[in-house]
Scaffold this motif. Structure first.
Motif, short mmCIF file in Angstrom:
data_model
loop_
_atom_site.label_atom_id
_atom_site.label_comp_id
_atom_site.label_asym_id
_atom_site.label_seq_id
_atom_site.Cartn_x
_atom_site.Cartn_y
_atom_site.Cartn_z
N MET A 1 0.83 -1.20 0.00
CA MET A 1 0.00 0.00 0.00
C MET A 1 0.87 1.26 0.00
O MET A 1 1.79 1.39 0.81
N LEU A 2 0.54 2.16 -0.91
CA LEU A 2 1.30 3.40 -1.05
C LEU A 2 0.57 4.55 -0.37
O LEU A 2 -0.65 4.66 -0.44
N ARG A 3 1.36 5.40 0.26
CA ARG A 3 0.84 6.65 0.82
C ARG A 3 1.04 7.74 -0.24
O ARG A 3 1.88 7.60 -1.12
N THR A 4 0.30 8.82 -0.10
CA THR A 4 0.50 9.93 -1.05
C THR A 4 1.90 10.50 -0.93
O THR A 4 2.43 11.03 -1.91
N SER A 5 2.51 10.37 0.23
CA SER A 5 3.86 10.91 0.44
C SER A 5 4.97 10.00 -0.12
O SER A 5 6.12 10.42 -0.20
N ASP A 6 4.63 8.78 -0.50
CA ASP A 6 5.62 7.87 -1.06
C ASP A 6 6.02 8.34 -2.46
O ASP A 6 5.16 8.61 -3.30
#
Length: 158
Positions: free
Chosen positions: A86-91
């Motif tokens: 799962m990716l965060r927007t900050s990744d």
């Protein structure tokens, strides 16, 4: 290797193989845009950026946790393999590559203190060589995934 026989120093060869696969996964994001790295090309949560984030988790689990006994929470790692994609927007490509490089450096440091036949118990008792072979299987599998995803991404540019 200097002798020409790659099994003369098994530990050195295993370290080389791990690092070759780690480098392939790290480089799989090179030259891509942030959108390309996040592009979903399969029904699962797997994206190329998410795949590199997942192998960071794998390093935490199979070297850090297995060798130190620290919990995933203590390591700042996701609680499950599925969540590790799962990716965060900050990744970003840069942040994921930096996190992966740091996890690999920690893995190398922790393993350097042990012999292949030494037993570790952080994820149940097993010899370090078993961790190495498990990681080689994991990384080889994910390198194949990364190759296919990257090929699809680059082909879509044309």
């Amino acid at each position: 290797m200097a002798s020409g026989v790659w099994t003369d120093d098994l530990r050195q060869r295993l370290d080389e193989l791990l690092d070759e696969h780690r480098a392939m996964l790290h480089r799989s994001l090179d030259g891509l845009t942030e959108e390309e790295a996040r592009r979903s090309l399969v029904p699962s949560r797997t994206t190329l950026l998410g795949l590199v984030k997942h192998v960071t988790y794998v390093e935490h689990v199979w070297f850090n946790q297995a060798l130190t006994g620290r919990s995933l929470k203590e390591l700042g790692a996701p609680s499950t393999p599925d969540r590790s994609f799962m990716l965060r927007t900050s990744d970003t490509i840069e942040s994921i590559q930096a996190g992966y490089a740091a996890a690999c450096a920690t893995s190398r440091q922790l393993a350097a203190e042990l012999a292949l036949e030494d037993e570790v118990s952080g994820r149940g008792p097993r010899a370090l060589w078993a961790i190495y072979t498990h990681m080689l299987r994991e990384l080889a599998q994910h390198c194949g995934h990364a190759d296919i995803l990257r090929e699809q991404i680059l082909a879509a540019r044309e």
